[in-house]
Design an enzyme around this catalytic site. Structure first.
Site, PDB file in Angstrom:
ATOM      1  N   ASN A  38       0.874  -1.167  -0.115  1.00 18.12           N
ATOM      2  CA  ASN A  38       0.314   0.018  -0.254  1.00 18.12           C
ATOM      3  C   ASN A  38       1.136   1.394   0.064  1.00 18.12           C
ATOM      4  O   ASN A  38       0.362   2.422  -0.581  1.00 18.12           O
ATOM      5  CB  ASN A  38      -0.999  -0.072   1.433  1.00 18.12           C
ATOM      6  CG  ASN A  38      -1.450  -1.549   1.441  1.00 18.12           C
ATOM      7  OD1 ASN A  38      -2.282  -1.437   0.171  1.00 18.12           O
ATOM      8  ND2 ASN A  38      -2.065  -1.936   2.386  1.00 18.12           N
ATOM      9  N   HIS A 124     -14.234  -1.408   5.710  1.00 19.76           N
ATOM     10  CA  HIS A 124     -12.876  -2.223   6.544  1.00 19.76           C
ATOM     11  C   HIS A 124     -13.146  -2.733   7.896  1.00 19.76           C
ATOM     12  O   HIS A 124     -14.096  -2.113   8.534  1.00 19.76           O
ATOM     13  CB  HIS A 124     -12.072  -0.912   6.330  1.00 19.76           C
ATOM     14  CG  HIS A 124     -10.226  -1.605   6.385  1.00 19.76           C
ATOM     15  ND1 HIS A 124     -10.261  -1.845   7.850  1.00 19.76           N
ATOM     16  CD2 HIS A 124      -9.763  -2.168   6.043  1.00 19.76           C
ATOM     17  CE1 HIS A 124      -8.528  -2.256   8.483  1.00 19.76           C
ATOM     18  NE2 HIS A 124      -8.539  -2.611   7.213  1.00 19.76           N
ATOM     19  N   GLU A 168     -16.705   4.338   2.846  1.00 19.03           N
ATOM     20  CA  GLU A 168     -14.464   4.266   1.653  1.00 19.03           C
ATOM     21  C   GLU A 168     -14.697   4.794   0.950  1.00 19.03           C
ATOM     22  O   GLU A 168     -15.654   4.471   0.104  1.00 19.03           O
ATOM     23  CB  GLU A 168     -14.259   3.109   1.640  1.00 19.03           C
ATOM     24  CG  GLU A 168     -13.609   2.252   3.675  1.00 19.03           C
ATOM     25  CD  GLU A 168     -13.716   1.204   2.723  1.00 19.03           C
ATOM     26  OE1 GLU A 168     -12.316   0.961   2.726  1.00 19.03           O
ATOM     27  OE2 GLU A 168     -13.601  -0.166   3.755  1.00 19.03           O
ATOM     28  N   SER A 172     -11.348  -1.030  -0.751  1.00 16.35           N
ATOM     29  CA  SER A 172      -9.126  -1.449  -0.203  1.00 16.35           C
ATOM     30  C   SER A 172      -9.126  -2.170  -0.712  1.00 16.35           C
ATOM     31  O   SER A 172      -8.361  -3.541  -1.065  1.00 16.35           O
ATOM     32  CB  SER A 172      -9.312  -1.371   1.214  1.00 16.35           C
ATOM     33  OG  SER A 172     -10.385  -1.931   2.197  1.00 16.35           O
ATOM     34  N   ASP A 197     -13.699   6.851   5.282  1.00 13.86           N
ATOM     35  CA  ASP A 197     -12.910   5.936   5.822  1.00 13.86           C
ATOM     36  C   ASP A 197     -11.084   6.569   4.454  1.00 13.86           C
ATOM     37  O   ASP A 197     -12.057   6.161   2.956  1.00 13.86           O
ATOM     38  CB  ASP A 197     -12.357   4.836   5.892  1.00 13.86           C
ATOM     39  CG  ASP A 197     -10.766   4.090   6.075  1.00 13.86           C
ATOM     40  OD1 ASP A 197     -10.115   4.805   5.926  1.00 13.86           O
ATOM     41  OD2 ASP A 197     -11.374   2.637   6.690  1.00 13.86           O
ATOM     42  N   HIS A 200      -7.287   4.750   0.940  1.00 14.43           N
ATOM     43  CA  HIS A 200      -6.874   4.338  -0.402  1.00 14.43           C
ATOM     44  C   HIS A 200      -6.848   5.388  -1.262  1.00 14.43           C
ATOM     45  O   HIS A 200      -6.719   5.416  -2.428  1.00 14.43           O
ATOM     46  CB  HIS A 200      -7.768   3.153  -0.723  1.00 14.43           C
ATOM     47  CG  HIS A 200      -7.004   1.612   0.296  1.00 14.43           C
ATOM     48  ND1 HIS A 200      -5.744   1.470   0.352  1.00 14.43           N
ATOM     49  CD2 HIS A 200      -7.779   1.598   1.227  1.00 14.43           C
ATOM     50  CE1 HIS A 200      -6.148   0.159   1.234  1.00 14.43           C
ATOM     51  NE2 HIS A 200      -6.985   0.068   2.220  1.00 14.43           N
ATOM     52  N   LYS A 218       0.013   4.283   4.920  1.00 12.59           N
ATOM     53  CA  LYS A 218       0.060   3.638   3.182  1.00 12.59           C
ATOM     54  C   LYS A 218       0.648   4.691   1.920  1.00 12.59           C
ATOM     55  O   LYS A 218       1.861   4.483   1.695  1.00 12.59           O
ATOM     56  CB  LYS A 218      -1.688   3.765   2.670  1.00 12.59           C
ATOM     57  CG  LYS A 218      -2.272   2.175   3.879  1.00 12.59           C
ATOM     58  CD  LYS A 218      -4.141   1.468   3.854  1.00 12.59           C
ATOM     59  CE  LYS A 218      -3.423   0.467   4.609  1.00 12.59           C
ATOM     60  NZ  LYS A 218      -4.809   0.414   5.146  1.00 12.59           N
TER      61      LYS A 218
HETATM   62  C1  LIG Z   1      -5.021   0.016   6.294  1.00 17.98           C
HETATM   63  C2  LIG Z   1      -6.556   0.519   6.332  1.00 17.98           C
HETATM   64  C3  LIG Z   1      -6.578   1.016   7.652  1.00 17.98           C
HETATM   65  C4  LIG Z   1      -6.230   0.693   9.171  1.00 17.98           C
HETATM   66  O1  LIG Z   1      -4.765   1.488   8.803  1.00 17.98           O
HETATM   67  P1  LIG Z   1      -3.412   0.773   9.051  1.00 17.98           P
HETATM   68  O2  LIG Z   1      -3.193   2.863   9.866  1.00 17.98           O
HETATM   69  O3  LIG Z   1      -3.167   0.372   8.296  1.00 17.98           O
HETATM   70  O4  LIG Z   1      -3.946   0.988  11.013  1.00 17.98           O
HETATM   71  C5  LIG Z   1      -8.403   1.694   7.699  1.00 17.98           C
HETATM   72  N1  LIG Z   1      -9.109   1.850   6.502  1.00 17.98           N
HETATM   73  C6  LIG Z   1      -9.153   0.944   5.580  1.00 17.98           C
HETATM   74  C7  LIG Z   1     -10.121   0.995   4.082  1.00 17.98           C
HETATM   75  C8  LIG Z   1      -7.357   0.410   5.449  1.00 17.98           C
HETATM   76  O5  LIG Z   1      -6.849  -0.071   4.290  1.00 17.98           O
END
Ligand SMILES: *Cc1c(COP(=O)(O)O)cnc(C)c1O
Length: 353
Positions: A38, A124, A168, A172, A197, A200, A218
């Site tokens: 990522n 997620h 989101e 993801s 969220d 990504h 990421k």
């Molecule tokens: C990876 C991810 C998270 C968590 O993020 P981290 O910083 O790795 O804990 C939250 N939401 C989504 C959609 C993710 O892909």
């Protein structure tokens, strides 16, 4: 045998029988081309980001030593929050230990018993865990189905005090985008709150009416999470989000790296463009994300295909339930600014062979 060992072994056997047992893959061998990271902008290995991490550790130490509310606050944290707020067009931002911790802190701070959460079917796990911790009633709407969300709001909104909608911006495991403007308008019309969220999302465009959460782990190549929204929201979360209050502040190196990464991401827009262009070259389908799923179906088929690509020098992770719905095991290709066109052509050829 002590019962704890017996229990653990029994559980392992069950997971193994259903193809769900995960094993640590270890570091990728040198020379392997990764389609699994990522680190979309290639910033985790950027010399200036690494130097910023080293400089921050040199100035502030290896660890923060305490929660921010006690004595773990150091200037880089507020500097990073100001930059995040600016980048996402919000009044204010607040940093957490990770994206996961952001979600399980923010959601229970906003809703509880007597409230309703309406969540996209594919959100997620960290948001589902946040929802469970909140004790609010959870209902799901079909993936990206605005009409379904609308009917749930019309039917249930009146029975609840607050309603929080979760989605989101870029999903993801599928790489598709939520119809965010339509969802935001619905939320405004029904007096529901919207948490998006953006873990990504490679650009920093954000709907004004939504609360943004994201990760530093990421595209920004470091570690940590954040929420961005109004000044009042952030001020409230400082003493309401338990996953920030009762945990040690992020280590300076992670914050220094994230600050530098944010600066480079903004100055070098080609990085995000290249990641998205690479995804386009692979899928031949225009999308605003760097994630392309190759759905196979069964866990075994996904694992076999992943193993075949690995033998040819390409790492593409097999993603299985419970990360994705039952029967949709897949290879998840992620594209970054650092992959070369010939890598992409070669992996396509190998996939077809
Ligand atoms: C990876 C991810 C998270 C968590 O993020 P981290 O910083 O790795 O804990 C939250 N939401 C989504 C959609 C993710 O892909």
């Amino acid at each position: 045998m002590p019962s704890l060992e017996a229990y653990s072994l029994e559980q392992i056997k069950k997971l193994e029988q259903s193809g769900r047992l995960r094993r640590l893959p270890g570091a990728l061998p040198a020379g392997m081309v990764s389609f699994g990271s990522n680190d979309y902008l290639g910033l985790s290995q950027h010399p200036a980001v690494i130097a910023a991490a080293q400089a921050a550790a040199g100035q502030y130490g290896a660890g923060a030593g305490a929660s921010r509310l006690v004595c773990g606050d150091y200037p880089l944290l507020s500097q990073l929050e100001a930059k995040l707020a600016e980048a996402y067009g919000a009044e204010s931002a607040m940093v957490f230990g990770s994206g996961y911790l952001t979600s399980i802190g923010v959601i229970p701070a906003l809703v509880g018993k007597g409230d309703l959460i309406l969540a996209d079917k594919l959100i997620h796990a960290c948001m589902l865990d946040g929802a469970a911790l909140s004790n609010a009633k959870l209902k799901r709407f079909r993936h990206n189905d605005v009409a379904h969300l609308k009917s749930l709001l019309a039917e249930h909104r009146p029975q609840y005090r607050q309603v929080l909608v979760l989605t989101e911006s870029i999903f993801s495991m599928d790489g598709d985008a939520a119809p965010e403007a339509e969802i935001a308008a619905l939320c405004t019309a029904h007096d529901a709150w919207l948490l998006v969220d953006r873990a990504h999302q490679l650009d920093t465009r954000a709907t004004k009416t939504a609360i943004t959460m994201g990760t530093l782990s990421k595209a920004y190549g470091s570690y940590g999470g954040f929420v961005a929204g109004s000044a009042a929201l952030v001020q409230y979360l400082r003493t309401a989000a338990r996953s920030a209050m009762f945990t040690t502040a992020l280590p300076p190196a992670a914050v220094g790296a994230a600050l530098k990464a944010l600066e480079i991401a903004k100055a070098e827009a080609w990085r995000a463009e290249k990641a998205i262009e690479n995804a386009y070259c692979f899928s031949n389908k225009f999308q605003n994300s760097s994630i392309v799923p190759h759905v196979v179906g069964s866990n075994e088929a996904a694992l076999a295909l992943s193993a075949k690509l690995r033998k040819a020098g390409f790492f593409v992770p097999a993603i299985r339930p419970p990360t994705v719905p039952e029967g949709t095991a897949r290879l998840r290709f992620s594209f970054t600014a650092l992959q070369e066109m010939h890598h992409i052509k070669e992996v396509i050829a190998c996939l077809k062979s």
